[in-house]
Scaffold this active site. Structure first.
Site, mmCIF file in Angstrom:
data_model
loop_
_atom_site.group_PDB
_atom_site.id
_atom_site.type_symbol
_atom_site.label_atom_id
_atom_site.label_comp_id
_atom_site.label_asym_id
_atom_site.label_seq_id
_atom_site.Cartn_x
_atom_site.Cartn_y
_atom_site.Cartn_z
ATOM 1 N N SER A 167 0.837 -1.200 0.000
ATOM 2 C CA SER A 167 0.000 0.000 0.000
ATOM 3 C C SER A 167 0.873 1.251 0.000
ATOM 4 C CB SER A 167 -0.947 -0.036 1.204
ATOM 5 O OG SER A 167 -1.977 0.903 1.071
ATOM 6 N N ASP A 320 -8.439 -4.311 -6.432
ATOM 7 C CA ASP A 320 -7.798 -3.538 -5.374
ATOM 8 C C ASP A 320 -7.855 -2.068 -5.764
ATOM 9 O OD1 ASP A 320 -6.315 -2.601 -3.283
ATOM 10 O OD2 ASP A 320 -4.404 -3.390 -3.990
ATOM 11 N N HIS A 347 -6.579 -6.231 -1.042
ATOM 12 C CA HIS A 347 -5.451 -5.340 -0.751
ATOM 13 C C HIS A 347 -4.539 -6.015 0.269
ATOM 14 C CE1 HIS A 347 -3.466 -1.486 -0.819
ATOM 15 N NE2 HIS A 347 -3.590 -1.324 0.476
#
Length: 604
Positions: A167, A320, A347
């Protein structure tokens, strides 16, 4: 003294004794390695402008004095670790450590395989000093030059470093290459944001408050060390007990640890929600940062990333957010060696998201297989173990299996056209007639809660359950049953002649596959603010696989009210095998109240 008083004194003495034993008992990170270094230590490293940046270092527990090991570095917007509490130490005595006592599973895995692990809090966050003016700022990325210098100067370092993260930290792993530091030999941007502006916070130019506001609340609480908000405490007692286990931001070691409050006071972080709302266009500036995302995002720093030549290991999920678009754009335009994987992962990879499978099924690669493949990549580049992988793209066909390609879109596919017709028909051949369909936007229209947009909040499952109910207030067109199995891979483009009684609006388009049993399986979606409808003939800022909307301020214009206007919208890339007998369903709406802001903000 009564027996009750004696019992109370005895319990108090036992509690004090237990606390003393817990405090004196070394934690795993406080134990020394054979090399004489504490296994876990926390430090400040001064950036070029003097800003103190906090980091945590975890060393392999069997590190010997003559060993030289590679290092993995993770740069995070979030707390690198939490302060140890007495309650956590007491739990550790009984084999159930509290937060911050043990390294996370990622660090444990790599320490056990002979890597040092450095976890950095970016400037203006955690125990680091400075102001976090914007996400992925140019100053933030430049700080890693000093940190990489610090790593290679350590007596246990073999001089090779790999950047890694999921991320935000994944984007940092890629942008760290812009330092051009010779020690950085490999990067693994996992589930990262190549273009956070248009693949996450304002897809298609439509603001996504469901994600942004929740994320903003958490990071602001982290920056101010508000533990109760971070842990989601809803009552005073929740907060009180939470603080017994979660000690807030971890200070660095030694005398400099006393500077923690000074660092927190210096943060003064701007509200990310406010900053995102200043991003009306691609060339808008981030808050007061003085530059746009065009200049600070990974796609905008292509020349520096390519100049580094650093090989990358890239993983993303079909659902995602819209990060798959950036993954494909990078693969097709950056010269860095890339091992790229696109799969039905949530994710972070913890859940399967193939809409043809049941909720809760294990991902096609287990978490262990995912990290083993990642380690093999780093071992080749940082340890000379195995052959460094070449350029490759592996993608998983939902309801199918794995395929490999050198280009995107893959070769061997033919375009297939469908036509919107009266009576909600999606026809495989055009009919010799013209008609119009009227649709009044229902601003209560929404989709399921566990969507591609919300998995970015903690990596939860993506599960589109009742698609029939989710799209029942939309305008729907459905094809005849497929006569044979079909693989749909690539970008679906929706072309409309649309008129509106408003000068702006949002177009939400969804594609589902409907089985003979009537169950609908989510395939993809697209979104576009109508003021950004212009299809630009300029060179795209990165490869696009559908119509290119620049999102620049100069290209934005109101809709001509009441006049039929051409609208072209590319849905997000997807891949699925559709069995014979399935139908394609296209749903069109003017709102998604679950995730997106409404346009116009009020009125009919």
């Amino acid at each position: 003294m009564t027996w009750l008083k004696r019992l109370s004194v005895l319990l108090l003495v036992l509690a004090l004794a237990l606390s003393l034993v817990a405090w004196l008992n070394p934690l795993p990170g406080e134990a020394e390695t054979p090399a004489g270094f504490k296994r876990n230590s926390a430090h400040y490293v001064a950036a070029a402008d003097g800003t103190r940046i906090a980091l945590d270092l975890w060393l392999p527990e069997d590190l010997t004095a003559d060993a030289r090991v590679p290092t993995l570095i993770e740069g995070s917007r979030y707390w690198r670790e939490v302060r140890h509490t007495l309650a956590g130490r007491i739990l550790n005595l009984f084999g159930s450590p509290g937060p911050g006592i043990l390294p996370d599973a990622f660090k444990r895995y790599f320490n056990a395989r002979g890597y040092a692990y450095v976890h950095v809090e970016v400037r203006g966050t955690g125990a680091s000093f400075g102001v976090h003016e914007t996400e992925y700022s140019i100053e933030e990325m430049a700080d890693y030059s000093a940190i990489l210098d610090w790593i290679v100067a350590q007596p246990w370092s073999n001089g090779r470093v790999g950047s890694v993260g999921v991320s935000y930290a994944g984007t940092t792993a890629e942008l760290m290459t812009t330092t051009g530091h010779p020690a950085l030999k490999a990067a693994a941007p996992l589930y990262s944001d190549f273009d956070a502006q248009y693949h996450l916070v304002t897809p298609g130019g439509v603001y996504q408050p469901a994600f942004v506001e929740a994320w903003s609340n958490v990071v602001l609480a982290m920056d101010s060390n508000n533990t109760c908000v971070v842990i989601g405490a809803e009552t005073y007692m929740d907060c009180l007990f939470g603080k017994l286990l979660v000690g807030g931001i971890k200070p660095v070691d030694g005398p400099e640890g006393a500077l923690l409050d000074d660092a927190i006071a210096e943060h003064d972080s701007p509200d990310p929600t406010t900053m995102v709302n200043t991003l009306q266009f691609r060339d808008s500036h981030w808050g007061g940062a003085g530059y746009s995302s065009l200049e600070s995002q990974a796609y905008g720093r292509k020349a520096e990333i390519e100049a580094s030549g650093v090989p990358m290991y890239v993983v993303t999920g079909w659902f995602d957010a819209a990060t798959v678009e950036g993954t494909l754009a990078r693969f097709m335009s950056f010269s860095n060696p890339q091992t790229t994987v696109i799969a039905p992962f949530s994710h972070g990879g913890g859940h399967d998201t193939d809409s043809f499978r049941l909720a809760g099924e294990a991902p096609v690669w287990s978490p262990r297989e995912q990290i083993d493949r990642l380690e093999a990549f780093f071992a080749a580049h940082l340890k000379d173990e195995g052959e460094p992988p070449g350029r490759s793209l592996s993608y998983y066909v939902m309801n199918g299996g794995w395929k490999d390609t050198d280009v995107w879109p893959p070769v061997g596919f033919a375009d297939r056209h469908y036509y919107l017709q009266p009576d909600a028909v999606l026809a495989p051949a055009p009919e010799p007639l013209q008609s119009t369909t009227a649709y009044e936007v229902n601003f209560e229209t929404g989709t399921e809660e566990a969507t591609r947009w919300m998995t970015q909040l903690g990596g939860g499952d993506v599960f589109y359950d009742d698609r029939n109910a989710a799209t029942e207030t939309a305008l729907r067109f459905e094809s005849p049953p497929l006569e044979a199995d079909m693989e749909l891979t690539g970008t679906v483009i929706v072309s409309l002649a649309l008129s509106s009684d408003q000068p702006d609006g949002a177009l939400h388009a969804y594609l589902d596959a409907v089985g003979p049993d009537g169950k609908a399986h989510y395939l993809s979606e697209g979104v576009l603010a109508l003021r950004h409808r212009k299809v630009s003939s300029d060179m795209p800022v990165y490869p696009h696989f559908g119509p290119y909307h620049s999102f620049l301020e100069r290209d934005a214009e109101d809709m001509p009210v009441g006049e039929p206007t051409a609208i072209e919208l590319g849905l997000y890339a997807t891949s699925a095998r559709l069995p014979a007998g399935y139908r394609l369903r296209l749903s069109l709406a003017g709102a998604d109240a679950t995730s997106f802001a409404r346009i116009p903000a009020d009125g009919p």
